[in-house]
Design a protein around this motif. Sequence first.
Motif, mmCIF file in Angstrom:
data_model
loop_
_atom_site.group_PDB
_atom_site.id
_atom_site.type_symbol
_atom_site.label_atom_id
_atom_site.label_comp_id
_atom_site.label_asym_id
_atom_site.label_seq_id
_atom_site.Cartn_x
_atom_site.Cartn_y
_atom_site.Cartn_z
ATOM 1 N N UNK A 11 4.200 -7.068 3.505
ATOM 2 C CA UNK A 11 4.785 -5.820 3.975
ATOM 3 C C UNK A 11 3.810 -4.694 3.674
ATOM 4 N N UNK A 12 3.654 -3.810 4.649
ATOM 5 C CA UNK A 12 2.840 -2.614 4.450
ATOM 6 C C UNK A 12 3.789 -1.424 4.561
ATOM 7 N N UNK A 13 3.808 -0.613 3.499
ATOM 8 C CA UNK A 13 4.721 0.525 3.413
ATOM 9 C C UNK A 13 3.971 1.806 3.737
ATOM 10 N N UNK A 14 4.457 2.511 4.754
ATOM 11 C CA UNK A 14 3.848 3.761 5.183
ATOM 12 C C UNK A 14 4.969 4.766 5.400
ATOM 13 N N UNK A 79 -2.568 -0.266 -3.218
ATOM 14 C CA UNK A 79 -2.871 0.969 -2.483
ATOM 15 C C UNK A 79 -4.066 0.763 -1.562
ATOM 16 N N UNK A 80 -3.912 1.195 -0.307
ATOM 17 C CA UNK A 80 -5.015 1.127 0.652
ATOM 18 C C UNK A 80 -5.990 2.257 0.332
ATOM 19 N N UNK A 81 -7.205 1.865 -0.055
ATOM 20 C CA UNK A 81 -8.225 2.825 -0.457
ATOM 21 C C UNK A 81 -9.036 3.349 0.715
ATOM 22 N N UNK A 111 -9.079 -4.798 15.845
ATOM 23 C CA UNK A 111 -9.528 -3.408 15.875
ATOM 24 C C UNK A 111 -8.396 -2.489 16.326
ATOM 25 N N UNK A 112 -8.131 -1.450 15.542
ATOM 26 C CA UNK A 112 -7.120 -0.461 15.902
ATOM 27 C C UNK A 112 -5.703 -0.788 15.455
ATOM 28 N N UNK A 113 -5.470 -1.960 14.863
ATOM 29 C CA UNK A 113 -4.111 -2.360 14.486
ATOM 30 C C UNK A 113 -3.494 -1.399 13.475
ATOM 31 N N UNK A 114 -4.258 -0.979 12.471
ATOM 32 C CA UNK A 114 -3.716 -0.057 11.467
ATOM 33 C C UNK A 114 -3.307 1.254 12.125
ATOM 34 N N UNK A 115 -4.179 1.801 12.949
ATOM 35 C CA UNK A 115 -3.883 3.060 13.635
ATOM 36 C C UNK A 115 -2.665 2.920 14.551
ATOM 37 N N UNK A 116 -2.619 1.838 15.307
ATOM 38 C CA UNK A 116 -1.496 1.592 16.223
ATOM 39 C C UNK A 116 -0.169 1.531 15.470
ATOM 40 N N UNK A 122 -3.977 5.364 1.542
ATOM 41 C CA UNK A 122 -2.943 5.888 0.653
ATOM 42 C C UNK A 122 -1.623 5.144 0.793
ATOM 43 N N UNK A 123 -1.441 4.395 1.885
ATOM 44 C CA UNK A 123 -0.237 3.576 2.048
ATOM 45 C C UNK A 123 -0.350 2.357 1.122
ATOM 46 N N UNK A 124 0.745 1.600 1.013
ATOM 47 C CA UNK A 124 0.784 0.478 0.073
ATOM 48 C C UNK A 124 1.101 -0.845 0.761
ATOM 49 N N UNK A 125 0.489 -1.896 0.221
ATOM 50 C CA UNK A 125 0.712 -3.261 0.677
ATOM 51 C C UNK A 125 1.456 -4.003 -0.427
ATOM 52 N N UNK A 126 2.589 -4.617 -0.072
ATOM 53 C CA UNK A 126 3.322 -5.451 -1.026
ATOM 54 C C UNK A 126 2.820 -6.876 -0.877
ATOM 55 N N UNK A 127 2.125 -7.356 -1.884
ATOM 56 C CA UNK A 127 1.501 -8.674 -1.801
ATOM 57 C C UNK A 127 2.322 -9.775 -2.461
#
Length: 128
Positions: A11-14, A79-81, A111-116, A122-127
């Motif tokens: 899960x990526x929390x934004x 945390x996404x650095x 390519x572009x998946x994060x932006x899309x 600064x967002x967080x990934x639950x690993x």
Amino acid sequence: MINRIRTKMIKILSGNRETILTVHVADTKRKIKKGLMFVEKLPENEGMLFVFSEKRYGGFWMKNTLIPLSIAFIDSDGKILKILDMVPCEEDECPSYNPGHFYLYAIEVNLGWFEKNQIKEGDFVKLD
């Protein structure tokens, strides 16, 4: 071929949003070194999670990688650095994509998946 590698859902929390991503886990030196080399297509909501045994500094390169990718570098807290876009390289010498931070994990996606998906530094990934 990436289908022989273990997969998991993360899960990526934004903000108030939660985005699910299926990742192929690269957690050995061999899997990390190969990464997504020679992969011709990556499904839309899939990626590769690189898990390092200790924090590292330095970049990734795209040698023998056939598809353009975006990469997120992640610290030990999830945390996404830094997020960088990378282009395929079939040359003998390929550029390195360096986040300028120490990190413990990295996630490569199309390519572009994060932006899309409105995922940013600064967002967080639950690993888990």
